[in-house]
Design an enzyme around this catalytic site. Structure first.
Site, PDB file in Angstrom:
ATOM      1  N   LYS A  67       0.842  -0.813  -0.217  1.00 29.27           N
ATOM      2  CA  LYS A  67      -0.210  -0.136  -0.318  1.00 29.27           C
ATOM      3  C   LYS A  67       1.049   1.292   0.036  1.00 29.27           C
ATOM      4  O   LYS A  67       0.235   2.903  -0.954  1.00 29.27           O
ATOM      5  CB  LYS A  67      -0.794  -0.284   1.738  1.00 29.27           C
ATOM      6  CG  LYS A  67      -2.119  -0.836   0.578  1.00 29.27           C
ATOM      7  CD  LYS A  67      -3.646  -0.172   0.233  1.00 29.27           C
ATOM      8  CE  LYS A  67      -4.538  -1.025   0.613  1.00 29.27           C
ATOM      9  NZ  LYS A  67      -5.060  -2.617   0.993  1.00 29.27           N
ATOM     10  N   SER A  99       1.551 -10.008  -0.704  1.00 24.62           N
ATOM     11  CA  SER A  99       1.317  -8.550  -0.354  1.00 24.62           C
ATOM     12  C   SER A  99       1.087  -7.916   0.773  1.00 24.62           C
ATOM     13  O   SER A  99       1.768  -6.003   1.150  1.00 24.62           O
ATOM     14  CB  SER A  99      -0.133  -8.226  -1.231  1.00 24.62           C
ATOM     15  OG  SER A  99      -1.151  -9.055  -0.018  1.00 24.62           O
TER      16      SER A  99
HETATM   17  C1  LIG Z   1      -5.198  -3.213   0.245  1.00 19.88           C
HETATM   18  C2  LIG Z   1      -4.337  -4.930   0.101  1.00 19.88           C
HETATM   19  C3  LIG Z   1      -5.205  -5.841  -0.766  1.00 19.88           C
HETATM   20  C4  LIG Z   1      -6.347  -5.500  -1.776  1.00 19.88           C
HETATM   21  O1  LIG Z   1      -5.685  -4.257  -2.445  1.00 19.88           O
HETATM   22  P1  LIG Z   1      -7.041  -4.083  -3.580  1.00 19.88           P
HETATM   23  O2  LIG Z   1      -6.260  -2.694  -3.964  1.00 19.88           O
HETATM   24  O3  LIG Z   1      -8.049  -3.176  -2.610  1.00 19.88           O
HETATM   25  O4  LIG Z   1      -7.576  -4.709  -4.137  1.00 19.88           O
HETATM   26  C5  LIG Z   1      -4.344  -6.857  -0.322  1.00 19.88           C
HETATM   27  N1  LIG Z   1      -3.432  -7.731   0.860  1.00 19.88           N
HETATM   28  C6  LIG Z   1      -2.976  -6.529   1.087  1.00 19.88           C
HETATM   29  C7  LIG Z   1      -1.830  -7.277   2.169  1.00 19.88           C
HETATM   30  C8  LIG Z   1      -3.206  -5.162   1.409  1.00 19.88           C
HETATM   31  O5  LIG Z   1      -3.186  -4.613   2.455  1.00 19.88           O
END
Ligand SMILES: *Cc1c(COP(=O)(O)O)cnc(C)c1O
Length: 323
Positions: A52, A304
């Site tokens: 993010k 992520s």
């Molecule tokens: C926000 C987030 C996502 C999903 O991202 P989007 O842009 O809302 O689809 C996936 N993994 C993590 C760890 C996140 O913080």
């Protein structure tokens, strides 16, 4: 309304040096299992523990002089709120993160420690969002949304540029799908640079709002349910401007996972890859382990985020977590 490769390249220049250029690490265990090379994009290693930071840093870097003076605001208590607090703090811009009284003190403190103003109001996420909108109306602060924003999408898309640079022969990319900022940006970059690559979204079966919206042909709302992949919770917004259309046009499919499959992904990340990831971070691994994709060439997935409660993590890897 769609974000272009040029905008993603511009974002890459803006955020260079402010976010980590993460490694693309091969997974021997997954490669062996799939019979194809599998690579993991190590976004959980970003400062603040999730990708993010890319979108938030780009949105902050795009602010004009006036906007910088008045500050930024968001109502996210999760990875976006943390990222915005950090990115604004680096540039000396005031950030206000609105949250409800139900948000635990440790989460409030973590965001306050990044230098953000904390604004506690009401007892729901909706109350916090309404307060954030008030601050925009009254004080001219700039709202930085977590996904449905061109600057945020372009920032997340820089992951796609790095992926193709490191793995030009990419065949299949598994990408987390919630509000769709990550999937939209990454798919826009990957499909521009390598149109023959497949980009597949991965969500939890519990409350997959984007998947339901794609099926309905328009943004729809779902009841939010508790899930191990808590960072994938929440809707896409009934007035969605960017991510619904981009996901509709760019994704080759969506995979949905059970809670048990997500737990297996977290456990694999720990046991085999020696990585601590949160539920949302583990869904790419989980999709492969559940045999929900047929690899036909080099596969990449994204770890992520890593912001999981460590007591929950312990229970998951010990197999004590039940739904
Ligand atoms: C926000 C987030 C996502 C999903 O991202 P989007 O842009 O809302 O689809 C996936 N993994 C993590 C760890 C996140 O913080």
């Amino acid at each position: 309304m769609t974000v272009t490769l040029e905008e993603i390249r511009a974002a890459q220049m803006r955020i260079a040096g402010k976010v980590a250029r993460t490694a693309l690490q091969p997974s021997d265990a997954l490669s062996q299992r799939c019979g194809m090379p599998v690579y993991m994009k190590m976004e959980h290693r970003q400062p603040t523990g999730a990708f993010k930071l890319r979108g938030a840093s780009n949105a902050v870097a795009m602010l004009g002089k006036d906007q910088r003076q008045r500050g930024v605001v968001a109502a996210s208590t999760g990875n976006h709120g943390r990222a915005l607090a950090y990115a604004a703090g680096l540039e000396g811009i005031d950030a206000t993160i609105c949250m409800s009284q139900l948000v635990p003190h440790n989460k409030r403190d973590a965001i306050a420690q990044l230098g953000a103003q904390i604004c506690i109001v009401g007892d729901s996420q909706d109350d916090a969002q309404a307060k954030a909108e008030d601050l925009v109306a009254q004080h001219g602060m700039t709202m930085v949304p977590p996904f449905d924003d061109a600057g945020v999408i372009a920032g997340q898309g820089t992951i796609g540029l790095e992926l193709i640079e490191d793995l030009p022969q990419l065949d299949t990319l598994l990408v987390q799908l919630s509000g769709g900022g990550l999937a939209s940006g990454v798919a826009a970059a990957v499909k521009s640079l390598r149109p023959q690559a497949r980009v597949i979204g991965v969500s939890m079966a519990r409350g997959a709002a984007m998947q339901a919206s794609l099926t309905a042909g328009k943004p729809v709302q779902l009841r939010e349910e508790e899930t191990l992949a808590d960072s994938l919770g929440g809707g896409i917004g009934l007035a969605n401007r960017h991510t619904f259309a981009m996901c509709r046009d760019l994704l080759d499919g969506v995979i949905l996972l059970t809670e048990q499959e997500i737990a297996a992904g977290i456990a694999h990340a720990y046991d085999e890859e020696r990585e601590i990831v949160e539920g949302a971070g583990a869904v790419g691994i989980a999709a492969l382990l559940a045999d929900k994709v047929k690899p036909r060439g080099p596969v990449a997935l994204i770890l992520s985020g890593r912001n999981i409660d460590m007591e929950l993590h312990r229970r998951v890897i010990c197999g004590e977590h039940t739904q």
